[in-house]
Scaffold this motif. Structure first.
Motif, PDB file in Angstrom:
ATOM      1  N   ARG A 174      -0.174  -2.713   4.413  1.00  0.00           N
ATOM      2  CA  ARG A 174       0.233  -2.316   6.046  1.00  0.00           C
ATOM      3  C   ARG A 174      -0.392  -1.006   6.760  1.00  0.00           C
ATOM      4  O   ARG A 174      -0.629  -0.697   7.942  1.00  0.00           O
ATOM      5  CB  ARG A 174       1.754  -2.194   6.404  1.00  0.00           C
ATOM      6  CG  ARG A 174       1.711  -4.028   6.332  1.00  0.00           C
ATOM      7  CD  ARG A 174       2.927  -4.153   6.387  1.00  0.00           C
ATOM      8  NE  ARG A 174       4.252  -3.996   5.486  1.00  0.00           N
ATOM      9  CZ  ARG A 174       4.826  -3.784   4.458  1.00  0.00           C
ATOM     10  NH1 ARG A 174       4.311  -5.591   3.927  1.00  0.00           N
ATOM     11  NH2 ARG A 174       5.668  -3.126   4.305  1.00  0.00           N
ATOM     12  N   ARG A 175       0.641   0.069   5.819  1.00  0.00           N
ATOM     13  CA  ARG A 175      -0.188   1.311   6.378  1.00  0.00           C
ATOM     14  C   ARG A 175      -1.553   1.764   6.885  1.00  0.00           C
ATOM     15  O   ARG A 175      -1.906   2.204   7.742  1.00  0.00           O
ATOM     16  CB  ARG A 175       0.899   2.634   5.645  1.00  0.00           C
ATOM     17  CG  ARG A 175       0.477   3.779   6.365  1.00  0.00           C
ATOM     18  CD  ARG A 175       1.348   4.091   8.193  1.00  0.00           C
ATOM     19  NE  ARG A 175       1.520   5.277   8.345  1.00  0.00           N
ATOM     20  CZ  ARG A 175       1.781   5.553   9.373  1.00  0.00           C
ATOM     21  NH1 ARG A 175       1.734   4.750  10.523  1.00  0.00           N
ATOM     22  NH2 ARG A 175       1.671   6.806   9.955  1.00  0.00           N
ATOM     23  N   ILE A 176      -2.208   1.528   5.654  1.00  0.00           N
ATOM     24  CA  ILE A 176      -3.572   1.837   5.664  1.00  0.00           C
ATOM     25  C   ILE A 176      -4.571   1.119   6.323  1.00  0.00           C
ATOM     26  O   ILE A 176      -4.967   1.607   7.576  1.00  0.00           O
ATOM     27  CB  ILE A 176      -4.212   1.367   4.251  1.00  0.00           C
ATOM     28  CG1 ILE A 176      -3.839   2.746   4.074  1.00  0.00           C
ATOM     29  CG2 ILE A 176      -5.810   1.794   4.631  1.00  0.00           C
ATOM     30  CD1 ILE A 176      -4.174   2.491   1.691  1.00  0.00           C
ATOM     31  N   GLU A 177      -4.457  -0.598   7.102  1.00  0.00           N
ATOM     32  CA  GLU A 177      -4.470  -1.547   8.096  1.00  0.00           C
ATOM     33  C   GLU A 177      -3.955  -0.430   9.132  1.00  0.00           C
ATOM     34  O   GLU A 177      -5.113  -0.810  10.555  1.00  0.00           O
ATOM     35  CB  GLU A 177      -4.538  -3.119   7.574  1.00  0.00           C
ATOM     36  CG  GLU A 177      -5.078  -3.309   6.499  1.00  0.00           C
ATOM     37  CD  GLU A 177      -4.261  -4.272   6.218  1.00  0.00           C
ATOM     38  OE1 GLU A 177      -4.405  -5.715   6.218  1.00  0.00           O
ATOM     39  OE2 GLU A 177      -2.504  -5.246   6.891  1.00  0.00           O
ATOM     40  N   LYS A 178      -2.839  -0.352   9.146  1.00  0.00           N
ATOM     41  CA  LYS A 178      -2.321   0.005  10.809  1.00  0.00           C
ATOM     42  C   LYS A 178      -2.900   1.668  11.096  1.00  0.00           C
ATOM     43  O   LYS A 178      -3.801   1.657  12.507  1.00  0.00           O
ATOM     44  CB  LYS A 178      -1.276   0.557  10.748  1.00  0.00           C
ATOM     45  CG  LYS A 178      -0.404   0.972  12.155  1.00  0.00           C
ATOM     46  CD  LYS A 178       1.080   1.596  12.470  1.00  0.00           C
ATOM     47  CE  LYS A 178       1.358   2.014  13.385  1.00  0.00           C
ATOM     48  NZ  LYS A 178       2.881   2.524  13.803  1.00  0.00           N
TER      49      LYS A 178
END
Length: 176
Positions: free
Chosen positions: A10-14
């Protein structure tokens, strides 16, 4: 371990979403020195997320160029022996390898082959696991993955955690 791994995705996507307009720079062109910083091993079923991983590496991690096979116009489709030779060259000429573990990549014979080749060519310390698939820390039926460092997100920072517990900032691992 499971929540950290899912948070990492999720953090990478964000972070990558901030750079979506730069996607045209993700085309593969041979760097002047012939190598990429990171070979990204993945399943083609995960290409959407892999685009975000490449954006993350390029923009959030200080210009690290990732290589993925589907952007390489010199690869033959359908795959053949020349495909394997080209992938070997790309792995050899990359400083690091990140194996993106998903349900699909665990089923891929190409991903397993790439990981085995990188292990032999680069050594365990130059391969890291980006686990998108929940594993509960056991890797049932894929226990061999426990020997590799894995990418973690904790305290607002990405790290590479070695099996012995040593923790290295991701950017440092990528560039050394």
């Amino acid at each position: 371990m499971e929540p950290k791994e899912l948070m990492t995705k999720r953090r990478i996507e964000k972070l990558a979403s901030e750079y979506e307009n730069y996607e045209e720079v993700l085309s593969v062109s041979d760097p002047k020195d012939g190598g990429f910083e990171v070979f990204v091993s993945h399943s083609s079923a995960d290409n959407g997320f892999i685009r975000k991983v490449l954006l993350f590496l390029k923009y959030a991690k200080g210009g690290v160029n990732g290589y993925v096979d589907w952007q390489d116009s010199k690869l033959q489709h359908p795959t053949d022996a020349q495909t394997a030779k080209r992938l070997k060259d790309r792995i050899r000429n990359s400083r690091k390898m990140i194996y993106v573990v998903t349900n699909d990549s665990l089923k891929s014979v190409w991903c397993s082959w790439e990981l085995g080749f990188a292990d032999r060519d680069k050594g365990v310390d130059n391969v890291a696991i980006l686990a998108v698939k929940p594993n509960n820390g056991r890797w049932k039926h894929n226990e061999y993955l426990q020997q590799y460092p894995w990418i973690s997100y904790e305290n607002n920072l990405f790290h590479v955690v070695k099996p012995n517990g040593e923790i290295i900032p991701l950017h440092e691992w990528l560039t050394k």
